[in-house]
Design an enzyme around this catalytic site. Structure first.
Site, PDB file in Angstrom:
ATOM      1  CG  ASP A 241      41.193  32.803  18.767  1.00  0.00           C
ATOM      2  OD1 ASP A 241      40.800  33.520  19.707  1.00  0.00           O
ATOM      3  OD2 ASP A 241      41.339  33.224  17.607  1.00  0.00           O
TER       4      ASP A 241
ATOM      5  CG  ASP B 277      36.307  36.638  17.158  1.00  0.00           C
ATOM      6  OD1 ASP B 277      35.133  36.360  16.893  1.00  0.00           O
ATOM      7  OD2 ASP B 277      36.645  37.304  18.154  1.00  0.00           O
TER       8      ASP B 277
ATOM      9  CE  LYS C 159      37.272  47.102  27.104  1.00  0.00           C
ATOM     10  NZ  LYS C 159      36.751  45.740  26.831  1.00  0.00           N
TER      11      LYS C 159
ATOM     12  CB  SER D  27      35.906  38.334  21.314  1.00  0.00           C
ATOM     13  OG  SER D  27      36.526  38.560  20.069  1.00  0.00           O
ATOM     14  CG  ASN D  28      31.591  41.182  25.327  1.00  0.00           C
ATOM     15  OD1 ASN D  28      30.695  40.361  25.443  1.00  0.00           O
ATOM     16  ND2 ASN D  28      31.688  42.262  26.087  1.00  0.00           N
ATOM     17  CD  GLU D  29      31.911  35.625  30.281  1.00  0.00           C
ATOM     18  OE1 GLU D  29      31.521  34.572  30.827  1.00  0.00           O
ATOM     19  OE2 GLU D  29      32.232  36.646  30.925  1.00  0.00           O
TER      20      GLU D  29
ATOM     21  CG  ASP E   3      42.546  33.102  13.493  1.00  0.00           C
ATOM     22  OD1 ASP E   3      42.575  33.316  14.728  1.00  0.00           O
ATOM     23  OD2 ASP E   3      42.098  33.913  12.663  1.00  0.00           O
TER      24      ASP E   3
END
Length: 280
Positions: free
Chosen positions: A50, A52, A95, A168-170, A225
């Site tokens: 992952d 973040d 989003k 998350s955004n690429e 996480d």
């Protein structure tokens, strides 16, 4: 026939067998040692991280701050506190996180009332937030977590493949990976953002990684996480190491194969490739 002749005959029959056994035993031991030596390369195929909270503690001082700056830039009177953002992390995707929050507390007047215009504005906000987040990464505000580079280097040295699978955004994910340096970053495949229709806790992003990279899920390890990330890993049939982060330390990780506070910079006390391999 004399006793000596009998003994000589028996020896001639037994000795070749004993010699063969000794040879095959020695060869088996040699080959066995070789198998143990190469078992890491033969077994562990890939580590799927992952982003973040795993590669870096991005949530509190990175994404949260970037969301709040995007809100302010658009005249939206919204400021997500540390605690409120912790609650919103139960929703996968930026989003989706904004939508869930405003569905609960009411939508600000600066965002269209409904339909495609609302979705477009939320998407625009998220893109702004991504740009602001990348500025923070450039400023060095969000360093990599302990042990990440050590595990990445060990994986590369052993021929273990690497990927990041994130909601998350690429661009944000790539920005974090790039902080590892170009040689390490080149070894990563990235599966992020809207590449899949359904985000974590659905297993779609991990299924996509496995299918795209041609992996055997039983020979992969996920590093997560959060509970929703753990659910996604298990839904894809992949073993999971959990490295708890400040926002997730009290979540339920009972399904995890191992739970640690961090990967650790010290290989004598932290998670190692050998330890990961032993989970398979």
């Amino acid at each position: 026939m004399s006793k000596f002749s009998v003994a000589l005959l028996l020896f001639s029959l037994v000795a070749p067998s004993a010699a063969f056994t000794a040879f095959t035993g020695a060869r088996s031991a040699t080959f066995g040692t070789r198998r143990v030596h190469s078992s890491l390369d033969a077994t562990l195929e890939a580590i799927l991280f992952d982003c973040d909270g795993v590669l870096a503690d991005t949530e509190r001082d990175g994404h949260r701050v970037s969301f709040n700056r995007a809100f302010k830039a658009n005249g939206i009177e919204e400021d997500w506190s540390v605690d409120r953002y912790g609650v919103l992390l139960e929703v996968g995707g930026g989003k989706e996180r904004m939508t869930a929050h405003w569905n609960e507390v009411g939508w600000p007047a600066e965002i269209p009332a409904e339909g495609d215009e609302r979705k477009a504005k939320v998407k625009e906000l998220h893109l702004q937030k991504t740009d602001l987040f990348m500025d923070l990464i450039d400023e060095g505000v969000v360093p990599l977590r302990p042990g990440v580079l050590r595990i990445v280097d060990a994986a590369i040295a052993s021929g273990v493949r690497l990927a990041v699978c994130s909601t998350s955004n690429e661009l944000s994910v790539k920005k974090i990976v790039d902080t590892m340096g170009p040689e390490r970053a080149a070894k990563f495949s990235i599966f992020a953002g809207d590449m899949v229709k359904v985000k974590k806790p659905a297993p779609d992003v991990y299924n996509m990684a496995v299918e795209t990279m041609g992996l055997d899920p039983k020979r992969c390890i996920v590093v997560e996480d959060t509970n929703i990330g753990l659910q996604a890993a298990k839904g894809a049939g992949i073993k999971c190491v959990v490295t708890k982060s400040p926002y997730t330390e009290n979540e339920d990780f009972s399904m995890a194969d191992i739970v640690v506070s961090e990967l650790g910079d010290d290989s004598s006390t932290g998670i190692t490739l050998e330890k990961i391999n032993s989970l398979l």
